[in-house]
Design a protein around this motif. Structure first.
Motif, mmCIF file in Angstrom:
data_model
loop_
_atom_site.group_PDB
_atom_site.id
_atom_site.type_symbol
_atom_site.label_atom_id
_atom_site.label_comp_id
_atom_site.label_asym_id
_atom_site.label_seq_id
_atom_site.Cartn_x
_atom_site.Cartn_y
_atom_site.Cartn_z
ATOM 1 N N THR A 18 55.282 8.280 -7.443
ATOM 2 C CA THR A 18 56.286 7.664 -6.592
ATOM 3 C C THR A 18 56.805 6.412 -7.289
ATOM 4 O O THR A 18 56.060 5.738 -7.992
ATOM 5 C CB THR A 18 55.652 7.258 -5.242
ATOM 6 N N ILE A 19 58.070 6.094 -7.057
ATOM 7 C CA ILE A 19 58.616 4.843 -7.579
ATOM 8 C C ILE A 19 58.181 3.721 -6.644
ATOM 9 O O ILE A 19 58.311 3.820 -5.422
ATOM 10 C CB ILE A 19 60.153 4.887 -7.677
ATOM 11 N N ARG A 20 57.631 2.666 -7.237
ATOM 12 C CA ARG A 20 57.201 1.491 -6.477
ATOM 13 C C ARG A 20 57.527 0.236 -7.275
ATOM 14 O O ARG A 20 57.633 0.282 -8.495
ATOM 15 C CB ARG A 20 55.694 1.509 -6.231
ATOM 16 N N PHE A 21 57.644 -0.876 -6.571
ATOM 17 C CA PHE A 21 57.795 -2.157 -7.252
ATOM 18 C C PHE A 21 56.423 -2.604 -7.736
ATOM 19 O O PHE A 21 55.461 -2.605 -6.981
ATOM 20 C CB PHE A 21 58.399 -3.220 -6.326
ATOM 21 N N VAL A 22 56.343 -2.998 -9.008
ATOM 22 C CA VAL A 22 55.078 -3.402 -9.614
ATOM 23 C C VAL A 22 55.258 -4.763 -10.265
ATOM 24 O O VAL A 22 56.186 -4.966 -11.056
ATOM 25 C CB VAL A 22 54.641 -2.366 -10.681
ATOM 26 N N GLU A 60 68.739 6.710 -6.590
ATOM 27 C CA GLU A 60 68.375 7.700 -5.593
ATOM 28 C C GLU A 60 67.245 7.195 -4.694
ATOM 29 O O GLU A 60 67.261 7.370 -3.483
ATOM 30 C CB GLU A 60 67.966 9.022 -6.256
ATOM 31 N N TRP A 61 66.257 6.543 -5.308
ATOM 32 C CA TRP A 61 65.114 6.011 -4.572
ATOM 33 C C TRP A 61 65.555 4.931 -3.581
ATOM 34 O O TRP A 61 65.066 4.876 -2.456
ATOM 35 C CB TRP A 61 64.090 5.463 -5.580
ATOM 36 N N LEU A 62 66.481 4.074 -4.005
ATOM 37 C CA LEU A 62 66.947 3.004 -3.118
ATOM 38 C C LEU A 62 67.736 3.541 -1.931
ATOM 39 O O LEU A 62 67.823 2.883 -0.891
ATOM 40 C CB LEU A 62 67.800 1.998 -3.918
ATOM 41 N N LYS A 63 68.319 4.720 -2.069
ATOM 42 C CA LYS A 63 69.070 5.323 -0.970
ATOM 43 C C LYS A 63 68.157 5.824 0.141
ATOM 44 O O LYS A 63 68.611 5.991 1.268
ATOM 45 C CB LYS A 63 69.922 6.487 -1.473
ATOM 46 N N THR A 64 66.896 6.082 -0.174
ATOM 47 C CA THR A 64 65.993 6.652 0.825
ATOM 48 C C THR A 64 65.407 5.608 1.732
ATOM 49 O O THR A 64 65.406 4.462 1.512
ATOM 50 C CB THR A 64 64.838 7.415 0.158
#
Length: 74
Positions: free
Chosen positions: A34-38, A70-74
């Motif tokens: 998953t894309i996450r802020f790190v 795409e991730w930010l749109k969710t």
């Protein structure tokens, strides 16, 4: 001196556990991520988007700009 020995013992345990986590992450197949802020260092207050394994929690890479969009749109 008892406090210092206890702290030294705890620090050694932490080091051993970090090494074990590294070994487990190296063996992980990272099938689901998953894309996450790190936060990659303590001086950088804003995290960067990274691919993170859902099983082991290891950073597996940096998403492409279109993946971040795409991730930010969710």
């Amino acid at each position: 001196m008892e406090k210092k020995q206890h702290i030294d013992s705890l620090l050694l345990q932490i080091k051993d556990l970090e090494e074990e986590v590294k070994i487990l992450r190296d063996r992980c197949s990272h099938e689901k991520k998953t894309i996450r802020f790190v936060n990659q260092n303590s001086t950088h207050s804003n995290g960067l988007p990274k691919w993170v394994c859902d099983v082991c929690g290891g950073v597996t890479g940096t998403p492409a700009p279109y993946e971040v969009e795409e991730w930010l749109k969710t």
